[in-house]
Enzyme design. Structure first.
Site, short mmCIF file in Angstrom:
data_model
loop_
_atom_site.label_atom_id
_atom_site.label_comp_id
_atom_site.label_asym_id
_atom_site.label_seq_id
_atom_site.Cartn_x
_atom_site.Cartn_y
_atom_site.Cartn_z
CE1 TYR A 25 -3.24 -2.93 0.98
CE2 TYR A 25 -4.54 -0.96 1.28
CZ TYR A 25 -4.46 -2.31 1.12
OH TYR A 25 -5.60 -3.05 1.07
CD GLU A 70 -12.35 2.45 1.23
OE1 GLU A 70 -12.80 1.51 0.54
OE2 GLU A 70 -11.15 2.62 1.45
#
Length: 168
Positions: A25, A70
């Site tokens: 990431y 999200e």
């Protein structure tokens, strides 16, 4: 006991890290209320997001915690230990993304251009039971790039310049 809202040493920091499970990431503390990130390898490798709204606190000197929800229904909680160059992340994936026979590939895009689609997929579900993935990660790159820098996360995941995953 109160956590601190002094985020001055954290805001603008660009991190690259690899989780113990091999997922890679990249994350950037854009400002006190938002972050940008790219996922280079993992369940949703290829996904990237800018201006993700988040909550951030200083947990202790050099340790910061961020959380967000999200449009996909995924919840994320990250703890950055800048002194030890570690991250602990917990990702709460809805069933439609991480469950058996589901569709993580639907999220692999520049989310900002597909918010309505992400909400539609979330609402179609299924959401429960959430797939919870807690993992430690080693930071391999950390640099303050300044707040609100649109050059940090500005294109799809791919090969990073240099060797950001192995330089520490």
């Amino acid at each position: 006991m109160e956590s601190s809202k002094d985020l001055s040493a954290f805001i603008g920091t660009h991190f690259v890290y690899t989780y113990d499970n091999g997922w890679k990431y990249e994350w950037y503390a854009r400002n006190e209320n938002s972050c940008d990130y790219r996922i280079h390898q993992g369940l949703v490798g290829g996904r990237w997001v800018t201006h993700q709204q988040m909550n951030a606190v200083q947990f202790a000197p050099g340790i910061y915690k961020v959380d967000w929800h999200e449009p996909t229904g995924t919840c994320v909680s990250l703890l950055f230990d800048m002194n030890r160059e570690l991250v602990h992340g917990t990702i709460f994936f809805p069933q439609w993304i991480a469950g058996e026979g589901q569709h993580p590939e639907k999220t692999i895009c520049y989310q900002n251009e597909f918010i309505d689609d992400m909400r539609k997929f979330r609402d179609e579900g299924p959401a429960y039971p959430y797939v919870i993935i807690p993992e430690f990660a080693k930071v391999t790159y950390m640099k303050n790039e300044g707040a609100n820098n649109d050059e940090v996360i500005n294109k799809a995941p791919g090969q990073l310049p240099g060797n950001y995953f192995d330089n520490k």
